[in-house]
Design an enzyme around this catalytic site. Structure first.
Site, short mmCIF file in Angstrom:
data_model
loop_
_atom_site.label_atom_id
_atom_site.label_comp_id
_atom_site.label_asym_id
_atom_site.label_seq_id
_atom_site.Cartn_x
_atom_site.Cartn_y
_atom_site.Cartn_z
CG ASN A 9 -1.92 1.10 1.25
OD1 ASN A 9 -1.58 2.25 1.00
ND2 ASN A 9 -3.15 0.77 1.58
CE LYS A 12 -2.09 -0.34 5.87
NZ LYS A 12 -2.11 -1.76 6.33
CG ASP A 69 -4.43 -6.71 9.06
OD1 ASP A 69 -4.26 -6.61 7.83
OD2 ASP A 69 -5.47 -7.16 9.55
N GLY A 154 -7.96 5.09 1.79
CA GLY A 154 -8.89 4.20 2.47
C GLY A 154 -10.18 4.91 2.86
CE1 TYR A 155 -14.40 1.60 4.25
CE2 TYR A 155 -12.21 0.79 4.80
CZ TYR A 155 -13.48 0.57 4.30
OH TYR A 155 -13.83 -0.68 3.84
CG ASP A 156 -7.61 8.45 5.87
OD1 ASP A 156 -7.90 7.60 6.74
OD2 ASP A 156 -6.44 8.72 5.56
CE LYS A 176 -4.36 9.28 8.32
NZ LYS A 176 -4.38 8.77 6.93
NE ARG A 182 -1.18 2.55 8.81
CZ ARG A 182 -2.37 2.88 8.29
NH1 ARG A 182 -2.65 4.13 8.00
NH2 ARG A 182 -3.26 1.94 8.04
#
Length: 201
Positions: A9, A12, A69, A154-156, A176, A182
Site C-alpha cells: 500500500n 501506508k 494490519d 482508504g476510509y479517511d 493526522k 497508525r
C-alpha cells in the site's frame, strides 16, 4: 540496519516514512521485491494478520521487517468491515467502492449511531521469523454521510476522529500523525527502535 516496510500500500509506505523519520537506519519497501507474492491473510484478528505478514516478508527477503494490519470497525455493523476493510466491496474492490458500500449500509442511521474506530496492529520480525515487537492502537471517531477531503487514503474521507470536525482526509498530515491509530502504533515502535537498534546491526 535495513528495515523493510512490509506493505504494498503506497499510502501506508508514505505514512510510515514520515512517522519513522527519526529512524537512523535505511527504510526500504517492497518495490525491490516485485516478484514476491503477497501472503494470504488468513488471520481473524488484526494482530494475527500483522504477525503473519511481518514473519512472511522478513523470512522471504532476509530483512528485519514490520507490517501492520489495520482497518475500520463500525459499532452499528458489529465491528465490520474489520479485517476485511481493504476488500469490503469484494476482492477487486477499490478504496472508493469500499467507502460507497459502507456509506450505503449506514445511510439510514443518525449521527448518534455512527460510532467507529480505526485499529492498527503492528508487528516486527527478525529475518528468522522471531517476533520482536508488537503493538495495537486505536483511533475513535464517527462515520459521516458523505465524502469530504482529498488527502489520505482508504476510509479517511468519511471518518471524523473524536474531538475533531474535519475528516482525516481534510486534516493536515501532521495533525493526522498526532491522532491516528497508525501514528500511535508507530510512535511506540519508534521508541522501541531507538532503545534496541544496536541489537539489530
Amino acid at each position: 540496519m535495513k528495515l523493510l516496510i512490509a506493505t504494498g500500500n503506497k499510502g501506508k509506505v508514505k505514512e510510515y516514512e514520515r512517522l519513522l523519520d527519526s529512524f537512523t537506519g535505511e527504510l526500504i519497501n517492497l518495490a525491490g521485491y516485485m516478484d514476491l507474492d503477497a501472503p494470504e491473510e488468513t488471520g481473524i484478528t488484526f494482530q494475527e494478520n500483522s504477525l503473519l505478514k511481518a514473519r512472511y516478508y522478513a523470512t522471504a527477503t532476509g530483512n528485519f521487517a514490520f507490517a501492520d494490519d489495520s482497518g475500520l470497525e463500525v459499532e452499528a455493523l458489529g465491528g465490520a468491515p474489520g479485517v476485511l476493510s481493504a476488500r469490503y466491496a469484494g476482492f477487486e474492490s477499490t478504496d472508493q467502492s469500499n467507502r460507497l458500500k459502507l456509506l450505503n449500509e449506514l445511510r439510514e442511521l443518525p449521527d448518534s449511531s455512527r460510532s467507529a474506530r480505526f485499529a492498527c496492529s503492528l508487528s516486527f520480525s527478525d529475518p528468522t521469523g522471531n517476533l520482536l515487537f508488537e503493538a495495537t492502537e486505536f483511533c475513535k471517531g464517527r462515520i459521516i454521510n458523505e465524502e469530504r477531503g482529498t488527502g489520505g487514503f482508504g476510509y479517511d474521507s468519511i471518518f471524523v476522529p473524536e474531538g475533531e470536525t474535519k475528516t482525516f482526509a481534510e486534516l493536515p498530515p501532521e495533525r493526522k500523525a498526532e491522532l491516528s491509530h497508525r501514528a500511535k502504533a508507530a510512535r511506540k515502535f519508534n521508541l522501541f527502535l531507538c532503545e534496541k537498534s544496536p541489537l539489530f546491526t
